[in-house]
Write a protein that holds these residues in place. Sequence first.
Motif, PDB file in Angstrom:
ATOM      1  N   HIS A 192       0.859  -1.192   0.000  1.00  0.00           N
ATOM      2  CA  HIS A 192       0.000   0.000   0.000  1.00  0.00           C
ATOM      3  C   HIS A 192       0.890   1.236   0.000  1.00  0.00           C
ATOM      4  O   HIS A 192       1.798   1.372   0.819  1.00  0.00           O
ATOM      5  N   HIS A 193       0.629   2.146  -0.919  1.00  0.00           N
ATOM      6  CA  HIS A 193       1.452   3.345  -1.022  1.00  0.00           C
ATOM      7  C   HIS A 193       0.661   4.446  -1.720  1.00  0.00           C
ATOM      8  O   HIS A 193      -0.341   4.180  -2.383  1.00  0.00           O
ATOM      9  N   GLU A 194       1.132   5.665  -1.561  1.00  0.00           N
ATOM     10  CA  GLU A 194       0.529   6.808  -2.243  1.00  0.00           C
ATOM     11  C   GLU A 194       1.648   7.646  -2.835  1.00  0.00           C
ATOM     12  O   GLU A 194       2.465   8.211  -2.112  1.00  0.00           O
ATOM     13  N   ASN A 195       1.683   7.701  -4.166  1.00  0.00           N
ATOM     14  CA  ASN A 195       2.670   8.516  -4.866  1.00  0.00           C
ATOM     15  C   ASN A 195       2.009   9.818  -5.317  1.00  0.00           C
ATOM     16  O   ASN A 195       0.975   9.791  -5.999  1.00  0.00           O
ATOM     17  N   GLN A 196       2.596  10.920  -4.941  1.00  0.00           N
ATOM     18  CA  GLN A 196       2.016  12.206  -5.344  1.00  0.00           C
ATOM     19  C   GLN A 196       2.047  12.364  -6.860  1.00  0.00           C
ATOM     20  O   GLN A 196       1.094  12.867  -7.461  1.00  0.00           O
ATOM     21  N   PRO A 198       2.158  10.214 -10.343  1.00  0.00           N
ATOM     22  CA  PRO A 198       1.977   8.831 -10.819  1.00  0.00           C
ATOM     23  C   PRO A 198       3.273   8.250 -11.371  1.00  0.00           C
ATOM     24  O   PRO A 198       3.985   8.887 -12.149  1.00  0.00           O
ATOM     25  N   ASP A 273       2.716   2.547  -9.720  1.00  0.00           N
ATOM     26  CA  ASP A 273       1.271   2.645  -9.886  1.00  0.00           C
ATOM     27  C   ASP A 273       0.737   1.903 -11.099  1.00  0.00           C
ATOM     28  O   ASP A 273      -0.304   1.256 -11.017  1.00  0.00           O
ATOM     29  N   PRO A 338      -7.347   7.694  -9.495  1.00  0.00           N
ATOM     30  CA  PRO A 338      -6.792   6.697  -8.564  1.00  0.00           C
ATOM     31  C   PRO A 338      -7.772   5.589  -8.192  1.00  0.00           C
ATOM     32  O   PRO A 338      -7.372   4.430  -8.031  1.00  0.00           O
ATOM     33  N   TYR A 342      -7.160   1.693  -8.873  1.00  0.00           N
ATOM     34  CA  TYR A 342      -7.198   0.705  -7.791  1.00  0.00           C
ATOM     35  C   TYR A 342      -8.130  -0.451  -8.144  1.00  0.00           C
ATOM     36  O   TYR A 342      -7.806  -1.618  -7.885  1.00  0.00           O
TER      37      TYR A 342
END
Length: 379
Positions: A192-196, A198, A273, A338, A342
């Motif tokens: 699980h991650h969040e890249n500002q 893409p 992503d 996003p 997902y």
Amino acid sequence: MRILQALFFPPEQPGGVSSMVPFMLDRFNKRGWEMELFSLPKRVRGKGTGEIRFSTFDWEPYAGHPVVDKYIQTIKDYIWWTKMRIKSTYDLIHAHHPIAGLVMKQLFPDTPLIMTVHSSYERELVLNGKIPADGPEHAFLTSLYRELEEKADQLITVSNSFKHYLSEYVQEPERIGVIPNGFDEKRFRPVHHENQVPQLISVCRLVPAKGLDTLLHACAELKRRGQPFVLHLIGDGPIRTELEELAQQLGIYEETIFYGYMLHPEDFMPFFDVFVLPSRAEAFGSVFAEAALCGLAVVGTNVGGIAEQIEHGTNGLLVPVNDVQALATALEKVIGDPMYRYQLSRVALEKALKTYSMTRVVQQLRNVYRTYRKAPPAE
């Protein structure tokens, strides 16, 4: 039951087959099967001598062409190495390259041979500009499929699309089995991650057949549309310099990172992503299944085994080959939404775990192998 898994490349070499078979062998051995690996080391070159003959065609009219001459010499080298190294007997041989299959059947004619054809060498050479389509080298290489049909006890390939391709060159295509590649689920750990910004990733050998020029042009279009991104290219090959120059010409060199060869890209992939690879041909496309197992959304071309893995709009997106605008639009859609990204990645992961697990491959191959198990002697 003693089984030899005969590769061409050593297991440590990159590629779907070489990375898959050792894990498959480990699964079998843990279940009490006796399996060994065999391959031709890179250092063995020009050792073999002697005459080469095929039973279904005469190869000598094709002699003098570099690709053909190299192929024949490699067969001689594989014979030389096999005679040097193999002193045991086996109940079954499973070959994963035409050269391995033909040599093993020549040296061990009484041992049942399973032959899995994983890819099309001639099609890769044509797409990479190494040989002309329908030229003598192409004719030689496609003639080998009929020879394999004649010699192998069972032909298997990795997708229905590639089975259809092979049907043009064999006499009984209905006898070809299809067992898609499988992957050890334990190797892949979605994160699980969040890249500002893409993050796009592609993993392949840098050759024209992979369509990376189309990808770079599509990324340049993304930049023109004001869509931020970073493109990570893992792999090496003969056109790396050409691709780096193209990235500079298109004004996306700052957004593109060339890593070169990496032994275990699956350790790296889960932090990105979107996986994208606009191949011009793929018999299966192992890296798409690997990307799905890493939890990435996938974008590919509507060709070969890729189209059998991806249901457009459900577990990924498909675009036509060489279509820059369509690829840019598909990438914009997944990186700009996003939640949609997902959803695609979640369904892709579920399908990959169900369809491309190593457990499934082991089960299917076990059924094939048992067909050739020797019956116990009558009392």
